[in-house]
Write an enzyme that holds these catalytic residues in place. Sequence first.
Site, short mmCIF file in Angstrom:
data_model
loop_
_atom_site.label_atom_id
_atom_site.label_comp_id
_atom_site.label_asym_id
_atom_site.label_seq_id
_atom_site.Cartn_x
_atom_site.Cartn_y
_atom_site.Cartn_z
CG ASP A 24 -12.37 -28.96 -116.25
OD1 ASP A 24 -11.92 -28.24 -117.30
OD2 ASP A 24 -12.33 -30.30 -116.52
CE LYS A 129 -10.27 -30.32 -118.83
NZ LYS A 129 -11.18 -31.29 -118.66
CB CYS A 162 -10.10 -32.64 -115.04
SG CYS A 162 -11.47 -33.53 -115.82
N1 TIU Z 1 -13.09 -32.00 -114.61
C1 TIU Z 1 -13.11 -33.03 -113.90
O1 TIU Z 1 -12.39 -33.49 -112.97
N2 TIU Z 1 -14.03 -33.87 -114.51
C2 TIU Z 1 -14.72 -35.13 -113.93
O2 TIU Z 1 -15.55 -35.80 -114.35
N3 TIU Z 1 -14.48 -35.16 -112.66
C3 TIU Z 1 -14.70 -36.28 -111.54
O3 TIU Z 1 -14.04 -36.25 -110.41
N4 TIU Z 1 -15.80 -36.79 -111.91
#
Ligand code: TIU
Length: 229
Positions: A24, A129, A162
Amino acid sequence: MIHVQAQPFAYPFDLAHTALVIIDMQRDFIEPGGFGQTLGNDVSLLSAIVPACQAVLAAWRRAGGLVVHTREAHRPDLSDCPPAKRDRGNPSLRIGDLGPMGRILVAGEPGNQIIAELAPVPGEVVIDKPGKGAFHATPLQALLQEQHISHLVFMGVTTEVCVQTSMREANDRGYDCLLLEDCTESYFPAFKASALEMMRAQGAIVGWTAPSAALLQALGVGTPQAVRG
Ligand code: TIU
């Protein structure tokens, strides 16, 4: 077999059976105006890891290893975004709302793209995802099985959301996982520190952690400091 000086002990892997998984690293989390900021976070913390991620990605590509990128992304109709996710928190903009980089966390929108510095190249895998984990409701496991992958080296954001969820999913599916400490970041430094500690505790109960320099050294790539020194 390659051995990385890791915690709590060395992490051995065979490059032919190992994928680099980049979680991400997309504009929605790293740049102002995306999902991370709308949740109330200071997104400037996250961009600090980009140079270290670039160095590892370049070395991994040169070594010929498999690269997997993930994006947290929902369908435009939000049919894969349950209320349990969309309704959480008190954000200024919710998932699917129109922000300065397009619709928040929606596939195909400018904010949903991986940052230019780490953009995928042809031949690399990109997994969209809908959840926090990279395996939930995605083809990742089938793809890794096809490629005979048994080991995963993780980078990306955020450490305790994530990245940790994906590592736990991977560990339960039988993968040996290494997380690169300076190639992952959280909006909460204390959460990053705790997540690293809890994953490698109890004899690497979830996985190993190591600085990226240890992986680069194991791959036979000197860090810039080591070359100069
Ligand atoms: N990619 C990921 O970690 N999504 C989140 O929503 N992370 C947060 O820390 N909010």
